[in-house]
Design a protein around this motif. Structure first.
Motif, PDB file in Angstrom:
ATOM      1  N   LYS A  37       0.957  -1.190   0.118  1.00 49.43           N
ATOM      2  CA  LYS A  37      -0.018   0.058  -0.008  1.00 49.43           C
ATOM      3  C   LYS A  37       0.857   1.180   0.062  1.00 49.43           C
ATOM      4  N   ASP A  38       2.078   1.033   0.881  1.00 48.57           N
ATOM      5  CA  ASP A  38       2.827   2.460   0.681  1.00 48.57           C
ATOM      6  C   ASP A  38       3.520   2.774  -0.796  1.00 48.57           C
ATOM      7  N   PHE A  39       3.293   1.946  -1.717  1.00 47.11           N
ATOM      8  CA  PHE A  39       3.897   2.260  -3.285  1.00 47.11           C
ATOM      9  C   PHE A  39       2.687   1.992  -3.922  1.00 47.11           C
ATOM     10  N   ALA A  40       1.523   2.140  -3.694  1.00 45.81           N
ATOM     11  CA  ALA A  40       0.388   2.087  -4.726  1.00 45.81           C
ATOM     12  C   ALA A  40       0.541   2.996  -6.172  1.00 45.81           C
ATOM     13  N   ASP A  41       1.099   3.924  -6.059  1.00 44.03           N
ATOM     14  CA  ASP A  41       1.217   4.844  -7.016  1.00 44.03           C
ATOM     15  C   ASP A  41       2.578   4.574  -7.712  1.00 44.03           C
ATOM     16  N   GLU A  42       3.258   3.682  -7.550  1.00 41.94           N
ATOM     17  CA  GLU A  42       4.686   3.573  -8.061  1.00 41.94           C
ATOM     18  C   GLU A  42       4.827   2.212  -8.617  1.00 41.94           C
ATOM     19  N   ALA A  43       4.370   1.813  -9.763  1.00 40.91           N
ATOM     20  CA  ALA A  43       4.393   0.533 -10.380  1.00 40.91           C
ATOM     21  C   ALA A  43       5.499  -0.269 -10.321  1.00 40.91           C
ATOM     22  N   ASP A  44       6.637   0.220 -10.326  1.00 41.36           N
ATOM     23  CA  ASP A  44       7.929  -0.634 -10.467  1.00 41.36           C
ATOM     24  C   ASP A  44       8.085  -0.981  -8.724  1.00 41.36           C
ATOM     25  N   ASP A  83       4.090  -7.514  13.592  1.00 41.72           N
ATOM     26  CA  ASP A  83       3.827  -6.524  14.430  1.00 41.72           C
ATOM     27  C   ASP A  83       4.814  -5.525  14.497  1.00 41.72           C
ATOM     28  N   LYS A  84       5.957  -5.913  14.540  1.00 42.53           N
ATOM     29  CA  LYS A  84       7.202  -4.852  14.875  1.00 42.53           C
ATOM     30  C   LYS A  84       7.224  -4.245  13.490  1.00 42.53           C
ATOM     31  N   ALA A  85       7.296  -4.961  12.492  1.00 43.73           N
ATOM     32  CA  ALA A  85       7.521  -4.221  10.988  1.00 43.73           C
ATOM     33  C   ALA A  85       6.386  -3.332  10.683  1.00 43.73           C
ATOM     34  N   LEU A  86       4.986  -3.666  11.157  1.00 46.92           N
ATOM     35  CA  LEU A  86       4.043  -2.760  10.761  1.00 46.92           C
ATOM     36  C   LEU A  86       4.005  -1.592  11.647  1.00 46.92           C
ATOM     37  N   ALA A  87       4.718  -1.566  12.561  1.00 45.19           N
ATOM     38  CA  ALA A  87       4.932  -0.411  13.583  1.00 45.19           C
ATOM     39  C   ALA A  87       5.953   0.682  12.998  1.00 45.19           C
ATOM     40  N   VAL A  88       6.762   0.196  12.028  1.00 42.65           N
ATOM     41  CA  VAL A  88       7.856   1.173  11.768  1.00 42.65           C
ATOM     42  C   VAL A  88       7.171   2.288  10.800  1.00 42.65           C
ATOM     43  N   PRO A  89       7.616   3.546  11.212  1.00 39.90           N
ATOM     44  CA  PRO A  89       6.965   4.632  10.500  1.00 39.90           C
ATOM     45  C   PRO A  89       8.085   4.708   9.202  1.00 39.90           C
ATOM     46  N   GLY A  90       7.662   5.355   8.076  1.00 35.95           N
ATOM     47  CA  GLY A  90       8.252   5.768   6.900  1.00 35.95           C
ATOM     48  C   GLY A  90       8.612   4.572   6.107  1.00 35.95           C
ATOM     49  N   ARG A  91       8.637   4.750   4.642  1.00 40.20           N
ATOM     50  CA  ARG A  91       8.880   3.661   3.719  1.00 40.20           C
ATOM     51  C   ARG A  91      10.390   3.176   3.567  1.00 40.20           C
ATOM     52  N   ALA A  92      11.475   3.949   3.740  1.00 34.24           N
ATOM     53  CA  ALA A  92      12.836   3.569   3.496  1.00 34.24           C
ATOM     54  C   ALA A  92      12.916   2.899   4.978  1.00 34.24           C
ATOM     55  N   GLU A  93      12.584   3.269   5.772  1.00 32.69           N
ATOM     56  CA  GLU A  93      12.796   2.621   7.233  1.00 32.69           C
ATOM     57  C   GLU A  93      11.958   1.357   7.393  1.00 32.69           C
ATOM     58  N   ARG A  94      10.831   1.248   6.672  1.00 31.56           N
ATOM     59  CA  ARG A  94      10.123   0.153   6.804  1.00 31.56           C
ATOM     60  C   ARG A  94      10.681  -1.110   6.003  1.00 31.56           C
ATOM     61  N   ILE A 143      15.321   1.334  -1.795  1.00 34.74           N
ATOM     62  CA  ILE A 143      15.633   2.130  -0.506  1.00 34.74           C
ATOM     63  C   ILE A 143      16.499   3.061  -1.134  1.00 34.74           C
ATOM     64  N   GLY A 144      17.616   2.786  -1.946  1.00 35.84           N
ATOM     65  CA  GLY A 144      18.282   3.848  -2.623  1.00 35.84           C
ATOM     66  C   GLY A 144      17.574   4.997  -3.376  1.00 35.84           C
ATOM     67  N   THR A 145      16.490   4.367  -3.962  1.00 35.76           N
ATOM     68  CA  THR A 145      15.941   5.573  -4.912  1.00 35.76           C
ATOM     69  C   THR A 145      14.877   6.356  -3.880  1.00 35.76           C
ATOM     70  N   LEU A 146      14.549   6.038  -2.865  1.00 37.19           N
ATOM     71  CA  LEU A 146      13.595   6.745  -2.079  1.00 37.19           C
ATOM     72  C   LEU A 146      14.303   8.052  -1.501  1.00 37.19           C
ATOM     73  N   GLY A 147      15.545   8.049  -1.370  1.00 36.13           N
ATOM     74  CA  GLY A 147      16.306   9.436  -0.784  1.00 36.13           C
ATOM     75  C   GLY A 147      15.685   9.729   0.502  1.00 36.13           C
TER      76      GLY A 147
END
Length: 147
Positions: A37-44, A83-94, A143-147
């Protein structure tokens, strides 16, 4: 148990290990389903997440089959990683957290692989190890593309 210990695992030890992997892979399916869901608008990026989720599901089925073959009780649990992984905020951090979990699975497989007494299970686990390593690399690139 040390890395140099190559004594074949008993079926009970193997079943315990396979159940641990099954629980981890279930957690991966759950986490990746949410991360998608974090990447719903980014097809690749979304395609990479979906592919990884499918890999996790495939290895759930593989572990389930191996456990059936052993006649072992099959865990119905999902690993606490979810549960731990779902609690992490931020796409790169996740994604970085996901990679740490994938890395743990890969290290555990690598550590135990020489002790797995059945060649076909070693082959399946080796494939799982290689897939996890490849997915870690793909995730690092994302992750490298997320900046």
């Amino acid at each position: 148990m040390t890395t140099s210990d190559c004594t074949p695992m008993s079926d009970a030890e193997l079943a315990e290990f396979l159940n641990t992997l099954l629980e981890c892979e279930r957690a991966g399916v759950k986490v990746l389903g949410e991360y998608e869901k974090d990447f719903a608008d980014e097809a690749d990026a979304r395609a990479l997440i979906v592919e990884s989720r499918h890999d996790e599901g495939r290895y759930c089925r593989l572990m389930f089959g191996y456990l059936q073959e052993l006649g072992a009780d099959i865990s119905r649990a999902t690993g606490g990683f979810a549960d731990k992984a779902l609690a992490v905020p931020g796409r790169a951090e996740r994604l970085a957290f996901l990679n740490r979990g994938q890395g743990w699975v890969a290290r555990e497989i690598e550590r135990v692989l020489p002790r797995v007494p059945y060649a076909h299970m070693r082959d399946g686990l080796r494939e799982m190890l290689d897939t996890h390593r490849a997915n870690i690399g793909k995730c690092e690139a994302l992750i490298g593309t997320l900046g």
